[in-house]
Design an enzyme around this catalytic site. Structure first.
Site, PDB file in Angstrom:
ATOM      1  N   ASP A   1     -41.993  41.430  -4.120  1.00 52.10           N
ATOM      2  CA  ASP A   1     -41.724  42.359  -3.107  1.00 52.10           C
ATOM      3  C   ASP A   1     -42.318  43.729  -3.159  1.00 52.10           C
ATOM      4  O   ASP A   1     -42.200  44.377  -4.180  1.00 52.10           O
ATOM      5  CB  ASP A   1     -40.094  42.383  -2.812  1.00 52.10           C
ATOM      6  CG  ASP A   1     -39.724  42.962  -1.537  1.00 52.10           C
ATOM      7  OD1 ASP A   1     -40.111  42.409  -0.311  1.00 52.10           O
ATOM      8  OD2 ASP A   1     -39.151  43.976  -1.424  1.00 52.10           O
TER       9      ASP A   1
ATOM     10  N   LYS B   1     -37.502  42.938  -7.440  1.00 51.41           N
ATOM     11  CA  LYS B   1     -38.942  42.789  -7.975  1.00 51.41           C
ATOM     12  C   LYS B   1     -39.625  41.540  -7.738  1.00 51.41           C
ATOM     13  O   LYS B   1     -40.648  41.407  -7.943  1.00 51.41           O
ATOM     14  CB  LYS B   1     -39.131  43.188  -9.462  1.00 51.41           C
ATOM     15  CG  LYS B   1     -38.972  44.657  -9.662  1.00 51.41           C
ATOM     16  CD  LYS B   1     -39.421  45.103 -10.964  1.00 51.41           C
ATOM     17  CE  LYS B   1     -39.677  46.384 -11.411  1.00 51.41           C
ATOM     18  NZ  LYS B   1     -40.393  46.627 -12.752  1.00 51.41           N
ATOM     19  N   GLU B   2     -38.566  40.513  -7.210  1.00 49.47           N
ATOM     20  CA  GLU B   2     -39.508  39.190  -6.882  1.00 49.47           C
ATOM     21  C   GLU B   2     -39.349  39.060  -5.502  1.00 49.47           C
ATOM     22  O   GLU B   2     -40.272  39.482  -4.675  1.00 49.47           O
ATOM     23  CB  GLU B   2     -38.660  38.218  -7.637  1.00 49.47           C
ATOM     24  CG  GLU B   2     -39.132  38.333  -9.234  1.00 49.47           C
ATOM     25  CD  GLU B   2     -38.455  37.257 -10.053  1.00 49.47           C
ATOM     26  OE1 GLU B   2     -38.749  36.101  -9.708  1.00 49.47           O
ATOM     27  OE2 GLU B   2     -37.491  37.682 -11.078  1.00 49.47           O
ATOM     28  N   MET B   3     -38.266  38.239  -4.849  1.00 46.67           N
ATOM     29  CA  MET B   3     -38.369  37.831  -3.496  1.00 46.67           C
ATOM     30  C   MET B   3     -37.428  38.896  -2.751  1.00 46.67           C
ATOM     31  O   MET B   3     -37.631  39.308  -1.498  1.00 46.67           O
ATOM     32  CB  MET B   3     -37.593  36.464  -3.290  1.00 46.67           C
ATOM     33  CG  MET B   3     -38.471  35.572  -3.747  1.00 46.67           C
ATOM     34  SD  MET B   3     -37.607  33.818  -3.782  1.00 46.67           S
ATOM     35  CE  MET B   3     -37.776  33.186  -2.355  1.00 46.67           C
TER      36      MET B   3
END
Length: 330
Positions: free
Chosen positions: A79, A121-123
Site C-alpha cells: 500500500d 505495509k501490504e494491502m
C-alpha cells in the site's frame, strides 16, 4: 493350477513396487477438488483487489500465478508503494509447507490469508472493511450462500475460501516427477548427475519430501554468516528466542527456476549463484563449474505443470461498497 505361495507373492509385490519409493523426494500429485464451489469463491477472492485499501492490490499482486506464484522482485510493493520487508514466497504447492510465511507465524493457508489484508505495509485494509466490501455486493453474498448455506460474510469464511483455492495450486508432472515414476529418459544426464550431487553433498537434509523443502526450519548461514541488509530476523520474531535469529522456513525448490530472485532478502537472481551460496554458507563446501551446471539442471527439472487459471469475473461495486483510497495525502 499354479499355486502362488506367500513368499512368491511378496517377491512379486516387491519387484512391482515403484522404484522411487525409497527416494527422499516424492511425487507431487494433481489436486483433487471436492468442493468446486468453494474453490471458485476462493479464486474470486484471490483476485479481488477491493480487499485492499487502494482497491488495487490482490493476493495475486504478490503471488502472481502467471510467473510462478511470486512477484519476481526482491521485496514486494505494498500500500502507498511501501517496500515490503521480505521476498514473497511462492504460493504454488504451499499447502505442503509445515507453516506459512518465512518465519512460520501462520500455521496454515487459512491463517496466512488474513494477514496481508490488514497489514499496513501490504494491502493496508482492515478486516472489518474487507468484510463490509464483500458483503456489499449481492452477487458475492449469493455465492457465500451457495457455499456455506447462508449469505453471511465474515473473515473466517473469506480466508477459508481463499485457502481452498490455494490448496489446488499444485504443479504435478514435472520432468523429475516423471523420472521418479519410472521414465528414466524424462530428465537429462546432467540432471541425473545433479540429483546425485544434491544427495551426496547433503542438500537433501533440508530439501526433501514432495515440495523438496518446506518441512523444517534452518538457520540461514549455518556454517558461515550470511551477509544481508535485510532486517528480517526469522523465527526470532515469532518465538523471541535469540537462538532463532536468522532461522527461516526452508523454502520449496519446486518451480525454483521461476521463483527468482532467491532467499528471504531476494538478493540473488540466478540459480547458479544461489546454489554456490548455499553450498558454501550452509554446508561449507564448493562446486566446480560443471557440478554447478549439473545441480542447476536438476533444479530446473523440478518445474511442473503450472495451474491453468480462468480469470474470474468479479461483481461490480455499488453505492454501499466502501470506496478505494489509492492515494492518501501526507
Amino acid at each position: 493350477m499354479k499355486t502362488v505361495t506367500l513368499t512368491s507373492l511378496c517377491i512379486s509385490i516387491a519387484l512391482s513396487a515403484p522404484a522411487f519409493a525409497a527416494e527422499p523426494i516424492q511425487v507431487i500429485e494433481p489436486a483433487k477438488i471436492t468442493q468446486p464451489e468453494k474453490v471458485e469463491l476462493g479464486k474470486m477472492l484471490y483476485f479481488e483487489p477491493r480487499l485492499s485499501k487502494s482497491g488495487f492490490i490482490s493476493c495475486n499482486s504478490c503471488h502472481n500465478l502467471s510467473i510462478g506464484g511470486v512477484d519476481a522482485i526482491p521485496t514486494s510493493i505494498g500500500d502507498q508503494w511501501q517496500e515490503g520487508p521480505i521476498n514473497a514466497p511462492t504460493v504454488l504447492n504451499a499447502d505442503y509447507m509445515l507453516a506459512q510465511f518465512w518465519d512460520g507465524r501462520a500455521k496454515d493457508l487459512k491463517e496466512q490469508a488474513g494477514g496481508p489484508i490488514a497489514n499496513p505495509k501490504e494491502m493496508g485494509f482492515t478486516h472489518e472493511l474487507a468484510i463490509d466490501t464483500i458483503a456489499s455486493m449481492p452477487a458475492y453474498r449469493a455465492v457465500f450462500k451457495e457455499v456455506y448455506g447462508d449469505d453471511k460474510v465474515d473473515m473466517d469464511r473469506i480466508t477459508d475460501a481463499i485457502a481452498a483455492f490455494e490448496k489446488t495450486l499444485v504443479t504435478p508432472n514435472s520432468p523429475f516427477d516423471l523420472y521418479l515414476k519410472g521414465d528414466k529418459q524424462a530428465i537429462t544426464a546432467d540432471a541425473k548427475a545433479g540429483y546425485q550431487l544434491f544427495k551426496d553433498r547433503g542438500c537433501i537434509a533440508c530439501h526433501s519430501g514432495p515440495a523438496v523443502g518446506g518441512t523444517m526450519y534452518m538457520k540461514m548461514g549455518l556454517i558461515k554468516p550470511y551477509h544481508t541488509d535485510n532486517p528480517s530476523e526469522g523465527r526470532k520474531a515469532v518465538t523471541g528466542k535469540e537462538a532463532d535469529k536468522f532461522v527461516f522456513k526452508v523454502p520449496t525448490l519446486r518451480n525454483i527456476e521461476l521463483t527468482y530472485p532467491y532467499f528471504h532478502d531476494g538478493s540473488v537472481w540466478t540459480l547458479e549463484e544461489a546454489v554456490n551460496t548455499m553450498i558454501d554458507i550452509q554446508l561449507g563446501q564448493s562446486l566446480t563449474e560443471q557440478e554447478t551446471a549439473q545441480m542447476v539442471s536438476f533444479l530446473k527439472s523440478l518445474t511442473g505443470e503450472q495451474p491453468q487459471i480462468t480469470l474470474p469475473i468479479l461483481p461490480p461495486s455499488n453505492h454501499k461498497t466502501p470506496r478505494p483510497q489509492p492515494f492518501v495525502a501526507d
